[in-house]
Motif scaffolding. Structure first.
Motif, PDB file in Angstrom:
ATOM      1  N   LEU A   6       0.866  -1.475   0.423  1.00  0.00           N
ATOM      2  CA  LEU A   6      -0.012  -0.360  -0.157  1.00  0.00           C
ATOM      3  C   LEU A   6       0.900   1.632   0.308  1.00  0.00           C
ATOM      4  O   LEU A   6       0.302   2.421  -0.665  1.00  0.00           O
ATOM      5  CB  LEU A   6      -1.039  -0.114   1.761  1.00  0.00           C
ATOM      6  N   GLU A   7       1.993   1.128   0.872  1.00  0.00           N
ATOM      7  CA  GLU A   7       3.334   2.073   0.854  1.00  0.00           C
ATOM      8  C   GLU A   7       3.045   2.940  -0.245  1.00  0.00           C
ATOM      9  O   GLU A   7       3.058   4.316  -1.305  1.00  0.00           O
ATOM     10  CB  GLU A   7       4.325   2.413   1.489  1.00  0.00           C
ATOM     11  N   HIS A   8       3.371   1.779  -1.705  1.00  0.00           N
ATOM     12  CA  HIS A   8       3.982   1.736  -2.613  1.00  0.00           C
ATOM     13  C   HIS A   8       2.615   2.320  -3.968  1.00  0.00           C
ATOM     14  O   HIS A   8       3.450   3.480  -4.509  1.00  0.00           O
ATOM     15  CB  HIS A   8       4.463   0.759  -3.706  1.00  0.00           C
ATOM     16  N   LEU A   9       1.705   2.373  -3.720  1.00  0.00           N
ATOM     17  CA  LEU A   9       0.757   2.396  -4.498  1.00  0.00           C
ATOM     18  C   LEU A   9      -0.169   4.110  -4.396  1.00  0.00           C
ATOM     19  O   LEU A   9      -0.409   4.507  -4.944  1.00  0.00           O
ATOM     20  CB  LEU A   9      -0.707   1.326  -4.432  1.00  0.00           C
ATOM     21  N   LEU A  10       0.481   4.694  -2.614  1.00  0.00           N
ATOM     22  CA  LEU A  10       0.050   5.501  -2.845  1.00  0.00           C
ATOM     23  C   LEU A  10       0.294   6.206  -3.362  1.00  0.00           C
ATOM     24  O   LEU A  10       0.329   7.955  -3.220  1.00  0.00           O
ATOM     25  CB  LEU A  10      -0.038   5.798  -1.284  1.00  0.00           C
ATOM     26  N   PHE A  11       1.718   6.472  -4.099  1.00  0.00           N
ATOM     27  CA  PHE A  11       2.346   7.163  -5.378  1.00  0.00           C
ATOM     28  C   PHE A  11       1.714   7.372  -6.398  1.00  0.00           C
ATOM     29  O   PHE A  11       2.039   8.264  -7.179  1.00  0.00           O
ATOM     30  CB  PHE A  11       4.193   7.265  -5.396  1.00  0.00           C
ATOM     31  N   ARG A  20      -4.726  14.166  -9.587  1.00  0.00           N
ATOM     32  CA  ARG A  20      -3.137  13.395  -9.476  1.00  0.00           C
ATOM     33  C   ARG A  20      -2.604  12.489 -10.056  1.00  0.00           C
ATOM     34  O   ARG A  20      -2.711  11.286  -9.407  1.00  0.00           O
ATOM     35  CB  ARG A  20      -2.184  13.954  -8.993  1.00  0.00           C
ATOM     36  N   ASP A  21      -2.553  12.447 -11.072  1.00  0.00           N
ATOM     37  CA  ASP A  21      -1.406  11.492 -11.519  1.00  0.00           C
ATOM     38  C   ASP A  21      -0.129  10.999 -10.455  1.00  0.00           C
ATOM     39  O   ASP A  21       0.587  11.769 -10.082  1.00  0.00           O
ATOM     40  CB  ASP A  21      -1.409  10.776 -13.625  1.00  0.00           C
ATOM     41  N   THR A  56      -5.948   1.534  -8.086  1.00  0.00           N
ATOM     42  CA  THR A  56      -6.726   0.903  -9.131  1.00  0.00           C
ATOM     43  C   THR A  56      -6.160  -0.428  -9.640  1.00  0.00           C
ATOM     44  O   THR A  56      -4.833  -1.084  -8.781  1.00  0.00           O
ATOM     45  CB  THR A  56      -6.404   1.808 -10.761  1.00  0.00           C
ATOM     46  N   ALA A  57      -6.703  -0.892 -10.296  1.00  0.00           N
ATOM     47  CA  ALA A  57      -6.339  -2.632 -10.163  1.00  0.00           C
ATOM     48  C   ALA A  57      -4.982  -2.591 -11.259  1.00  0.00           C
ATOM     49  O   ALA A  57      -4.119  -3.726 -11.538  1.00  0.00           O
ATOM     50  CB  ALA A  57      -7.200  -3.407 -11.288  1.00  0.00           C
ATOM     51  N   ASP A  58      -4.832  -1.916 -12.354  1.00  0.00           N
ATOM     52  CA  ASP A  58      -4.030  -1.900 -12.993  1.00  0.00           C
ATOM     53  C   ASP A  58      -2.515  -1.647 -12.287  1.00  0.00           C
ATOM     54  O   ASP A  58      -1.458  -1.723 -12.233  1.00  0.00           O
ATOM     55  CB  ASP A  58      -3.757  -1.128 -13.907  1.00  0.00           C
ATOM     56  N   ASP A  59      -2.993  -0.477 -11.522  1.00  0.00           N
ATOM     57  CA  ASP A  59      -1.169  -0.138 -10.784  1.00  0.00           C
ATOM     58  C   ASP A  59      -0.928  -1.311  -9.295  1.00  0.00           C
ATOM     59  O   ASP A  59       0.050  -1.118  -9.573  1.00  0.00           O
ATOM     60  CB  ASP A  59      -2.436   1.095  -9.541  1.00  0.00           C
ATOM     61  N   VAL A  60      -1.744  -1.625  -8.986  1.00  0.00           N
ATOM     62  CA  VAL A  60      -1.401  -2.918  -8.692  1.00  0.00           C
ATOM     63  C   VAL A  60      -1.004  -4.262  -9.383  1.00  0.00           C
ATOM     64  O   VAL A  60       0.256  -4.300  -8.552  1.00  0.00           O
ATOM     65  CB  VAL A  60      -2.909  -4.218  -7.444  1.00  0.00           C
ATOM     66  N   GLY A 119      -4.823  -9.060  -3.880  1.00  0.00           N
ATOM     67  CA  GLY A 119      -5.191  -8.545  -5.226  1.00  0.00           C
ATOM     68  C   GLY A 119      -5.957  -7.482  -5.015  1.00  0.00           C
ATOM     69  O   GLY A 119      -5.504  -6.522  -3.517  1.00  0.00           O
ATOM     70  N   ARG A 120      -6.354  -6.494  -5.409  1.00  0.00           N
ATOM     71  CA  ARG A 120      -6.296  -5.074  -5.705  1.00  0.00           C
ATOM     72  C   ARG A 120      -7.839  -5.583  -4.952  1.00  0.00           C
ATOM     73  O   ARG A 120      -8.178  -4.107  -3.708  1.00  0.00           O
ATOM     74  CB  ARG A 120      -7.483  -4.482  -6.752  1.00  0.00           C
ATOM     75  N   ASP A 121      -9.184  -6.128  -4.491  1.00  0.00           N
ATOM     76  CA  ASP A 121      -9.869  -5.865  -3.308  1.00  0.00           C
ATOM     77  C   ASP A 121      -9.343  -6.256  -2.144  1.00  0.00           C
ATOM     78  O   ASP A 121      -9.907  -5.059  -0.853  1.00  0.00           O
ATOM     79  CB  ASP A 121     -10.710  -7.035  -3.670  1.00  0.00           C
TER      80      ASP A 121
END
Length: 445
Positions: free
Chosen positions: A72-77, A83-84, A136-140, A191-193
């Motif tokens: 999750l730390e990675h995904l928050l960026f 903002r992208d 997003t699922a793609d980011d995961v 997984g994303r969920d």
């Protein structure tokens, strides 16, 4: 504690915040929803550091979700509705600032350090990341490969991995014994969920602390934070309780060996330590400094200076809310590992039996005082001190209070702590080219 009209700091009309002055220039406010905001004005600097501390780490995961906090730390960026990923990073880097995060067993921190003129933007960016991540699922899927590479990179550094091996030797396959990064299997299974559900349940205002230090004005800072968190505030929830309780250590401790064809053996010998809020931690810290805290310490002198058996050797104490570890690390040639472990054990037994000398006590106190004060020289370290103290300790000791507690440690205090901690069963973590080496004597009592 006083109630302050919250409208003057940008909160909803008729809302209130609870506010108090802590030690020195540190002020604390609790916004509706339980969000805690701590500020420290640092005279003479032109920088500001902001950190959002979240009470979620690897110990909050199950074996199947191991590594979720770090994932999750990675995904928050990766992006928010406004903002992208590129906008997030460039908005801080374009003004010469730094933006980063880290995850531990008990918390995660997202932080930025910028010039004071760019402070308002930094508050907005970091808060947006933490509060409004899309996940997003793609980011995961994209970040899964990055994290697997990070695990591989970590595994390539045996001086780091041996601490995970030692933790598993003492704590076993428990929430504190497992590595923060997770495993290849657990990361591949997330997984994303699952990750998004963890985010929604753990990243709540009552579990967060916003810490800001530098050239700031307290009331303006509160206004900026309140505006950035506006859609997350509300209600009368109190801040989450400080972690505590009594940790149940698993039965049995022994030797865990990770056999690898390395040029150097990496070892950690140690045992159970003490919890973060244990008042005896100051005595344990002084003892650790005397044992292996620098070039004049016993371990450095005996192992490196007198015998040339290792390049790196030190002792450490790790504190958690309800548990702890104490150990000594050394990296040496595989053929010297028995000699190094024998000296380490010998020094542990000597301190357990006789404590340390008056000269060692004075030197260790001086080292501790200097480390504390010199570590307060920049806004980032001050931000970390107030944020971690609030989230993990539930109190903020002033520098003078900490120095007084260090100074109050006596030889008898160290003798008592050493006799208790170092008399416990030992555990050993090893990484090196050992197919059938017998390490049992290193931990036998």
């Amino acid at each position: 504690m006083t109630d302050t009209d919250a409208t003057r700091v940008g909160l909803v009309p008729d809302g209130t915040l609870r506010e108090e002055l802590l030690s020195g220039a540190v002020r604390r406010a609790v916004l509706p929803g339980g969000l805690r905001v701590l500020t420290e004005k640092v005279p003479g600097v032109r920088s500001v550091a902001i950190g959002i501390w979240v009470g979620a780490g690897s110990r909050d995961e199950s074996p199947l979700t191991a590594g979720c906090s770090h994932y999750l730390e990675h995904l928050l960026f990766k992006g928010t509705p406004t903002r992208d990923a590129l906008t997030i990073s460039s908005s801080i880097e374009a003004v010469g600032g730094e933006l980063n995060a880290f995850t531990t067993k008990e918390y995660t921190c997202y932080y930025a350090r910028v010039l004071d003129d760019d402070f308002a933007n930094a508050v907005d960016v970091v808060s947006d990341m933490v509060c409004h991540s899309l996940i997003t699922a793609d980011d995961v899927e994209a970040e899964r490969g990055v994290i697997l590479e990070e695990i591989a990179m970590h595994d390539d550094d045996p001086s780091d991995v041996v601490h995970d091996v030692f933790s598993s030797a003492v704590l076993g396959d428990t929430e504190l014994g497992r590595p923060v990064l997770g495993t290849v299997d657990s990361i591949e299974g997330l997984g994303r969920d699952t990750i998004a559900g963890y985010y929604r349940s753990r990243y709540t205002p009552s579990e967060m602390v916003v810490a800001i230090a530098g050239n700031i004005d307290h009331e303006r800072t509160l206004s900026l934070v309140a505006r950035a968190f506006a859609d997350r505030l509300g209600g009368t929830d109190s801040p989450a309780a400080v972690r505590g309780g009594s940790y149940t250590y698993p039965d049995g401790r022994g030797v865990v060996v990770s056999r690898r064809p390395t040029e150097q053996a990496n070892v950690v010998l140690g045992t159970v330590g003490m919890a973060r809020r244990d008042e005896r931690r100051f005595a344990l810290g002084i003892m650790s400094s005397a044992l292996g805290g620098g070039m004049s310490s016993r371990l450095f002198q005996e192992i490196r200076e007198k015998r040339g058996l290792a390049y790196s050797v030190y002792s450490f104490a790790s504190h958690f809310a309800d548990a702890g570890l104490f150990g000594v690390y050394a990296g040496c040639a595989p053929k010297r590992v028995d000699d190094v472990l024998e000296i380490c054990r010998e020094q542990l037994e000597l301190i357990a039996a006789s404590g340390i000398s008056g000269d060692e006590l004075a030197q260790a106190k001086g080292q501790s005082r200097g480390s504390l004060v010199l570590g307060m020289e920049d806004s980032g370290s001050r931000m970390s001190r107030i944020g971690k103290s609030e989230l993990m300790h539930g109190e903020l000791l002033s520098v003078d209070e900490v120095l007084a507690r260090v100074e109050a440690v006596t030889l008898d205090d160290i003798q008592t702590v050493a006799a208790e901690i170092l008399a416990q069963p030992l555990a050993l973590g090893v990484i090196g080219p050992f197919d059938d080496h017998d390490f049992a004597s290193a931990v036998a009592r």
